[in-house]
Design a protein around this motif. Sequence first.
Motif, PDB file in Angstrom:
ATOM      1  N   PRO A 199       0.805  -1.234   0.000  1.00 33.65           N
ATOM      2  CA  PRO A 199       0.000   0.000   0.000  1.00 33.65           C
ATOM      3  C   PRO A 199       0.835   1.280   0.000  1.00 33.65           C
ATOM      4  N   HIS A 241       0.371   3.595  -2.981  1.00 39.54           N
ATOM      5  CA  HIS A 241      -0.886   4.344  -2.953  1.00 39.54           C
ATOM      6  C   HIS A 241      -0.829   5.459  -1.927  1.00 39.54           C
ATOM      7  N   THR A 250      -1.397   9.629  -2.473  1.00 41.16           N
ATOM      8  CA  THR A 250      -2.635  10.254  -1.991  1.00 41.16           C
ATOM      9  C   THR A 250      -2.514  10.955  -0.642  1.00 41.16           C
ATOM     10  N   THR A 288     -10.593  -0.248  -0.246  1.00 39.90           N
ATOM     11  CA  THR A 288      -9.831  -0.378  -1.489  1.00 39.90           C
ATOM     12  C   THR A 288      -9.332  -1.811  -1.643  1.00 39.90           C
TER      13      THR A 288
END
Length: 716
Positions: free
Chosen positions: A58, A61, A65, A196
């Motif tokens: 992760p 990501h 973000t 997600t």
Amino acid sequence: MKICFIGKYAPIQGGVSRENFWSAYALAQAGFEVHVVTNAQEVEYQYRTLEDAWFGHPQAHLKATARGKLTIHTSSSSLKHSYIPWANPFVTKLATMATEVITAYGCDLICGYYLEPYGVAAYLASRWTGVPYGLRHAGSDVGRLLLCPDLQTTYIQTILAADYIFTARSTLRRFLHLGIDLDKLYFPARSSLPTTYFHPDAPPLDINALVALVCRSVPETRYRGIYHRFADKPFDPSLPTIGIYGKLGLAKGSFDLLKALKQLHETGFKFNFLALTQGRLQTMFDFAQCIEEYGLTPATWLLPFIPHWSIPNFIRACTAVCFLERDFPIKIHQPGVPGEVFACGTCLILSQEIAEKQFYREKLRSGYNAYIVDARNISYLAATLKTALENPPASREIGMHGYYDISAGTEDFPAFVDNLASSFTIIQQDVVLRRNSMSIAEMQACLARLYVDDSFRMLFDLAPEASLDAYKLTDEEIAALKGIDKKMLQRFAASLKAKRRERLKYVYPLLFHLPGIDINRYFTRFYHLYPAKPHDSTLSRIQEFGSFMEQCLTTDEDTPPYASEIARYERLCHAAAFLPTPEDAFTHINATPATATTPLTLEDRPIIRPGCYAEMFAYDIVKIAHALREQQESGNLQTGQYYFVFQQVEIATHPKIFAVSSATYDLFMLCDGSHTIATLIHKMEKRFGREDLEKELLQMLQHLSSLRMIGVAKHE
């Protein structure tokens, strides 16, 4: 804000590591600068997840973000750490790392999750840096480690010194019983899985590719090659698949499942069995041996732990997932596996014990949105497995019912991000207020009075020398107090006063909104009559406010006639919910509440159980309170004598309230532990002028005992 987390982290397996991982991730998303101090890279292989680029991460990501920043600081093993008798000095290493990180990056707050070694390291780092620290507990640290005599003193001192503690409803009163002030206790933001990753359309894990990875990555010497022993065959995804993941053990229902699978296998039914598990060496050997003895080897693949973010793919590779924990020794243990399975829309076969622990237990319907079983009933478990596996589309439908009934309405990761960020922001503000106002030193006591006492502050402005005569202060301390910025002092005093008002308003919401009450005038009077003192008890102050308001409103003709009784009602609700009893001691944390009631005898001496309060009111106060909460008219207010018992509920922050008759009330109030039941019956018969009440009164006492309102006093 900059936060230093000290705790478990990937690649450590388990619920605490998972919580820390996603909490750190969430705070970075919210704009915090998060520094995780961990010993994760030193975790032994029995509890270590596989690390490989095949699983992804992760982090990519997050970098794309996040508004904040997440940095991991991990300890390392070294021969220089060697000493006799040898032990890995985790507390020392983590405290050292945390101190260096906090100093280098200017962290504002420390959070240690799990007492050993992380909470103790947080305590030391806070002492050395002056930065406030808090704790969050799991089940096994307060349910097992805290009970060890060799460790208890260190843990208790670590808890008592904390600036804040994240607690649960199951432990709130236990911390209060230990001496922690209510204002230091916070419920953590309800965690949410990142949707997600956890969702019904997550792609199923390629089991054959994972098996190949395991054969390449895991040495054959590990667990004497049991992973390799079960890897010599291709996995057929077209067959229905039962899966488990997590640690093994008798209390986990692992061996119950094997017995049920043996029965299913002996019927000739074809299926796959995936066990994603590691743990103690002997337990793993025993598990593998049972698989072989039961003839399950052709259908079984043993797999090691994988990263948490890949668990949804494993769940989706299964037709059904079992979680069969039963007779678990730590009563407050609440594993997160059921929620993960629901979030992926896969059929869950769940033990009754764990089903009853879930906050959504009322929504569970066996055969509709899950299967609820007694894992020890092997024949029933085997039949349930067959039902789930012989019709995969129907099982998928059950899994989707579980998703819509349980997960879809509760998993909200963006809300979790916002709530977690808000929690830590509030905590930091609260800690600053507490640290600035509470101290036993003379100067700090004087300063605390300046913060909360308007009259003393006015005297200090007019005659500082005279106002300070009551305190033993040095010339330097007097000079420092005289140099206080008056505007800053006023601002801080107003903030402290507002904080205290909000706390009381939260406990007495009906009282604060009653028409006709000048609540600000009463609160200001109370605030001056009962100024905050160093190490005040918030619980006692809340109770004092209720008694104060009850007395004041009795003679206030501008308020509703039941106003004083509303104050007493809300005070009793709070007392029954929060005042700890002897049963709230941590030493009782794993005690099983008695369910069967022993028949009472005439020689027993009944006593009101702690946490129960009986009161008489002049109005039907429960009906009035309900009307006020619903913003309805109270109706015809008839005065009379209304009797209620307020009873503490084991893990709730609200009491049960029972309406009782005057006779029951009188009988209840006689249960002070000094009279035998025979004596109570004689007193009640005398009161009513009758001689035939023994059977009726004995039945009533037995009923009160079954409701756990009364117990039996021990004979001296």
